[in-house]
Design a protein around this motif. Structure first.
Motif, PDB file in Angstrom:
ATOM      1  N   UNK A  29     -23.242  -5.863  -2.043  1.00  0.00           N
ATOM      2  CA  UNK A  29     -22.769  -5.293  -0.787  1.00  0.00           C
ATOM      3  C   UNK A  29     -21.435  -4.591  -1.010  1.00  0.00           C
ATOM      4  N   UNK A  30     -21.327  -3.367  -0.493  1.00  0.00           N
ATOM      5  CA  UNK A  30     -20.137  -2.555  -0.743  1.00  0.00           C
ATOM      6  C   UNK A  30     -19.551  -2.040   0.562  1.00  0.00           C
ATOM      7  N   UNK A  31     -18.354  -1.487   0.454  1.00  0.00           N
ATOM      8  CA  UNK A  31     -17.722  -0.798   1.576  1.00  0.00           C
ATOM      9  C   UNK A  31     -17.022   0.442   1.034  1.00  0.00           C
ATOM     10  N   UNK A  32     -16.857   1.478   1.872  1.00  0.00           N
ATOM     11  CA  UNK A  32     -16.169   2.689   1.411  1.00  0.00           C
ATOM     12  C   UNK A  32     -14.739   2.383   0.981  1.00  0.00           C
ATOM     13  N   UNK A  33     -14.259   3.146   0.044  1.00  0.00           N
ATOM     14  CA  UNK A  33     -12.912   2.976  -0.487  1.00  0.00           C
ATOM     15  C   UNK A  33     -11.876   2.982   0.631  1.00  0.00           C
ATOM     16  N   UNK A  34     -12.040   3.897   1.589  1.00  0.00           N
ATOM     17  CA  UNK A  34     -11.027   4.081   2.628  1.00  0.00           C
ATOM     18  C   UNK A  34     -10.986   2.942   3.629  1.00  0.00           C
ATOM     19  N   UNK A  35     -11.964   2.055   3.630  1.00  0.00           N
ATOM     20  CA  UNK A  35     -11.896   0.900   4.523  1.00  0.00           C
ATOM     21  C   UNK A  35     -11.032  -0.213   3.942  1.00  0.00           C
ATOM     22  N   UNK A  36     -10.852  -0.201   2.630  1.00  0.00           N
ATOM     23  CA  UNK A  36     -10.023  -1.223   2.003  1.00  0.00           C
ATOM     24  C   UNK A  36      -8.651  -0.675   1.621  1.00  0.00           C
ATOM     25  N   UNK A  37      -8.599   0.573   1.186  1.00  0.00           N
ATOM     26  CA  UNK A  37      -7.338   1.169   0.746  1.00  0.00           C
ATOM     27  C   UNK A  37      -7.028   2.427   1.553  1.00  0.00           C
ATOM     28  N   UNK A  38      -5.765   2.812   1.531  1.00  0.00           N
ATOM     29  CA  UNK A  38      -5.312   4.044   2.183  1.00  0.00           C
ATOM     30  C   UNK A  38      -5.654   5.213   1.260  1.00  0.00           C
ATOM     31  N   UNK A  39      -6.776   5.880   1.548  1.00  0.00           N
ATOM     32  CA  UNK A  39      -7.260   6.944   0.670  1.00  0.00           C
ATOM     33  C   UNK A  39      -6.306   8.133   0.652  1.00  0.00           C
ATOM     34  N   UNK A  40      -5.735   8.478   1.807  1.00  0.00           N
ATOM     35  CA  UNK A  40      -4.815   9.621   1.860  1.00  0.00           C
ATOM     36  C   UNK A  40      -3.604   9.391   0.962  1.00  0.00           C
ATOM     37  N   UNK A  41      -3.045   8.188   1.045  1.00  0.00           N
ATOM     38  CA  UNK A  41      -1.881   7.875   0.210  1.00  0.00           C
ATOM     39  C   UNK A  41      -2.258   7.903  -1.265  1.00  0.00           C
ATOM     40  N   UNK A  42      -3.414   7.370  -1.595  1.00  0.00           N
ATOM     41  CA  UNK A  42      -3.841   7.333  -2.993  1.00  0.00           C
ATOM     42  C   UNK A  42      -3.994   8.750  -3.545  1.00  0.00           C
ATOM     43  N   UNK A  43      -4.637   9.621  -2.779  1.00  0.00           N
ATOM     44  CA  UNK A  43      -4.863  10.992  -3.240  1.00  0.00           C
ATOM     45  C   UNK A  43      -3.536  11.729  -3.410  1.00  0.00           C
ATOM     46  N   UNK A  44      -2.624  11.550  -2.466  1.00  0.00           N
ATOM     47  CA  UNK A  44      -1.323  12.223  -2.554  1.00  0.00           C
ATOM     48  C   UNK A  44      -0.516  11.720  -3.746  1.00  0.00           C
TER      49      UNK A  44
END
Length: 768
Positions: free
Chosen positions: A198-213
């Motif tokens: 069972x998985x969840x999208x990356x952005x539900x666990x981590x701040x994807x915008x911050x990671x990309x920046x």
């Protein structure tokens, strides 16, 4: 009068002003305007219609009003009126005002146009983001054009901490392959849960915008969500088990558009995490911040913990005592560490006190409480009753049922703690420890041994301590060579107990190399010298450390290691004398249990029966801290002035004599203390210039005397055995402009081994 932006036109001829400011004929001006307009359209995409009239040329009006009326047909009617009126009235100020108004109107029109274009672009970007969110879930605000780029997607595996490391490995792999990173879905229940798929999208666990920046600042392109790119576009592959899997992948998939690999955790060689890639490694770990919802949960927990103390500080203990993890740990780790999975759990209260974890601060205890037996939980709480203990059950709202989501929340609670203590074999503890130490935050582990994680990824370094003084500048060249040899292997974190002003040249040089300088006063120096002084002259014939109080204190300084605060978080440290150099990489895993000593480990000394060479020592600071008072009393009761001749010399002999029994002391391999006057050791890790130093060997070349007397025939033995092979590598660690000893000694060795020079005396060889 001619104005500053025109040239006077010839009398009686029509004149306009070119873009360069020179007067040209009216016919030529018209042709030039058409060419310039055409050029602007072709180069900048001018949207004006080809039927639009050309812009009016500027007219030279510097002569008189008749000039304006004569050539007025060139200008539009409105401009003719303005020019004629201004000339007739002779109003130079009005002309200036009207000109400014004209340019102001044009500027306003340009601003309105630019604003309209910007709003249109923003609207299009928002629409694209909304489409990406509908297609692929929670998306990032950053949009990259990856139509002409190669992408790399990868899966993750195991627990939350190991998934973080998998993201590190996947990002570095993408960087090495020159591909854009595709963020993965994350496992909810890790490797131990029943629903590990069972998985969840990356952005539900981590701040994807911050990671990309954050990764963009390091030159890495990252895209999310990945569902905007169907899985069918990716070619599945695996990371081959070869010496260089990255090169193998690069060659095999050079023309592959988009590539997917299985979990890259621990699949890349250590070298790919060093050098410039180490910055990417730490940037990834720092950029993995919790999503907005999880960050709010962390904030609530931190507020409550900090509220319990007046200086807003708490400690964090990770205590994995659930039976299923202990069983898995014993089944997976190697046999030497098998019994270390629950090491010191029964005495966890004493370990916390040994590490000086404050009892006045709240103690957050992390464990998988749902799987911990009631008996084990009761035992743990009883051991920790001196502390104000908090667990995840004490906070509302309660953490979710997803194991790895809960672990992420507690991970960030751990990162904000004053002190962190965990289990060296558990991934959560190991990643927390190395991450905190990278941020210069206090972190350690209670169960001894070493962290296997460091064997796989260079996330931490063994603390290495040596001594140096501003009062011995003639030995600075040895210190410089030693430090350079250690730093080139990148596995040791250097600390120097320095005696003297930190403004001295050697102190400044050490600080520039990243060495942490420690100023520490030996707490019982007077008592030590009072015990040693009566026999100092006699003992000096055995070792020069008895030649002065300062030299003796410098040798015994290693006994003070457990009292130095900056070393408090390290369970084991490496101590070396300053006359060694590192031939190969040193890691704590080389001495893994049961070989790691309970107190100290040193190499045997061939010159002393049952004695040790103290130039290389692994010290257990926890044990030394517990027995410090007893060790001090033992040294001061010495009957031979602190020589301890039957066990070694000075502090090394004292430690070896005090740590009676194989469980407290360990005899390490002689490969960690090879000596020039012995036969060459082809697999030596450390070379020790015991006795004669390189400058003593040079004096022997020149004078045929090996001084001081205590060195005996060691100089001659060195020249006939292994000195020169070791010098071949050692002299390259020195800067010839600062340290002439190394180069001169190497030249002497070359002369010694040159066939046509073998008949010369050592004095003649030194001249060569």
């Amino acid at each position: 009068m001619s104005s500053w932006f025109t040239k006077r036109a010839p009398q009686g001829g029509a004149s306009v002003v070119s873009r360069k400011g020179y007067s040209i004929s009216r016919e030529a001006a018209s042709e030039q305007q058409q060419e310039e307009l055409s050029s602007r359209r072709s180069s900048s995409g001018d949207a004006k219609s080809p039927l639009s009239p050309p812009r009016s040329p500027r007219v030279d009006i510097s002569n008189s009003s008749s000039s304006a009326s004569t050539h007025g047909s060139v200008l539009p009617r409105f401009h003719q009126q303005v020019v004629g009126s201004s000339v007739r009235k002779g109003g130079r100020g009005k002309r200036l005002v009207l000109g400014l108004l004209r340019w102001l109107l044009l500027a306003c029109a340009g601003c309105v146009t630019a604003l309209a274009v910007l709003l249109l672009f923003r609207g299009a970007q928002s629409g694209l983001q909304a489409w990406m969110a509908r297609e692929g879930g929670a998306g990032s605000k950053q949009v990259f054009d990856v139509s002409n780029k190669q992408l790399l997607s990868f899966s993750v595996c195991n627990s939350m901490a190991e998934q973080r490391l998998a993201i590190v490995s996947g990002t570095i792999l993408a960087f090495e392959l020159g591909r854009v990173v595709m963020l993965p879905d994350l496992l909810v229940d890790g490797a131990e849960g029943p629903d590990r798929g069972r998985t969840m999208p990356f952005a539900q666990m981590y701040d994807a915008d911050h990671f990309i920046s954050a990764l963009a600042e390091k030159g890495m392109e990252v895209v999310d969500p990945h569902r905007a790119f169907p899985k069918e576009l990716f070619t599945p592959s695996y990371i081959p088990e070869v010496a260089d899997p990255v090169e193998e992948l690069a060659l095999k998939h050079r023309t592959t558009k988009h590539l997917h690999v299985e979990c890259p955790l621990h699949r890349l060689p250590r070298v790919y995490y060093t050098g410039a890639n180490s910055r990417i490694m730490w940037a990834v770990l720092d950029a993995l911040q919790p999503s907005k919802d999880l960050a709010q949960h962390v904030k609530v927990m931190l507020k409550e913990l900090n509220r319990q103390t007046h200086h807003s500080a708490y400690s964090f203990l990770h205590l994995p005592i659930n039976a299923d993890w202990l069983k898995a740990c014993s089944a997976t780790v190697n046999s030497t560490a098998k019994n270390n999975c629950r090491g010191n759990v029964e005495s966890i209260d004493l370990v916390l006190l040994n590490f000086n974890v404050p009892v006045t601060e709240p103690l957050y205890v992390s464990a998988d409480w749902a799987k911990v037996s009631p008996e084990a939980a009761e035992m743990a709480m009883k051991k920790l009753q001196v502390y104000k203990v908090y667990t995840s059950k004490d906070f509302k709202p309660q953490l979710s049922g997803e194991v790895e989501v809960n672990a992420l929340v507690e991970y960030h609670v751990a990162m904000s703690a004053h002190m962190f203590l965990g289990n060296a074999l558990h991934p959560f503890s190991a990643v927390s420890i190395v991450h905190r130490r990278h941020r210069n935050q206090w972190a350690s582990y209670y169960n001894g041994g070493h962290m296997p994680l460091v064997d796989l990824m260079p996330l931490d370094q063994l603390a290495w301590v040596f001594t140096s003084s501003s009062e011995t500048p003639h030995l600075d060249y040895l210190v410089r060579a030693m430090v350079r040899s250690a730093l080139q292997h990148r596995t040791l974190r250097p600390f120097c107990i320095f005696s003297g002003p930190t403004s001295s040249p050697i102190a400044q040089w050490l600080a520039a190399q990243g060495v942490t300088l420690i100023t520490h006063t030996f707490s019982w120096a007077d008592d030590l010298w009072a015990m040693a002084e009566p026999l100092a002259a006699q003992n000096e014939r055995v070792s020069p450390i008895f030649g002065s109080k300062a030299a003796l204190v410098d040798d015994y300084m290693r006994l003070e290691l457990p009292l130095i605060e900056v070393l408090n978080q390290h369970v084991y440290v490496l101590f070396t004398e300053s006359d060694v150099f590192f031939h190969k990489r040193i890691m704590l895993s080389m001495f893994s249990r049961p070989d790691l000593p309970e107190l100290v480990g040193m190499t045997p000394d061939s010159d002393v029966s049952q004695g040790v060479d103290g130039s290389f020592m692994i010290a257990n600071l926890l044990a030394m801290r517990d027995s410090y008072s007893e060790l001090k009393a033992f040294v001061l009761s010495s009957k031979d002035g602190g020589l301890f001749a039957s066990q070694g010399v000075g502090a090394a002999g004292a430690l070896h004599a005090f740590a009676q029994g194989p469980s407290k002391r360990a005899m390490l391999s002689q490969h960690f203390a090879a000596k020039p006057f012995q036969d060459i050791d082809p697999i030596a890790f450390v070379v020790h210039f015991k006795g004669p130093k390189p400058h003593n060997y040079m004096d022997f070349f020149r004078t045929d005397r090996c001084e001081p007397e205590a060195y005996g025939n060691a100089c001659e033995e060195g020249l006939t055995r292994s000195l020169c092979p070791y010098i071949q590598k050692w002299h390259m660690l020195l800067d010839d402009s600062e340290d002439e000893v190394g180069l001169n000694l190497w030249y002497a060795c070359l002369a010694l081994y040159a066939p046509h020079l073998r008949g010369l005396s050592r004095h003649r060889l030194a001249q060569h």
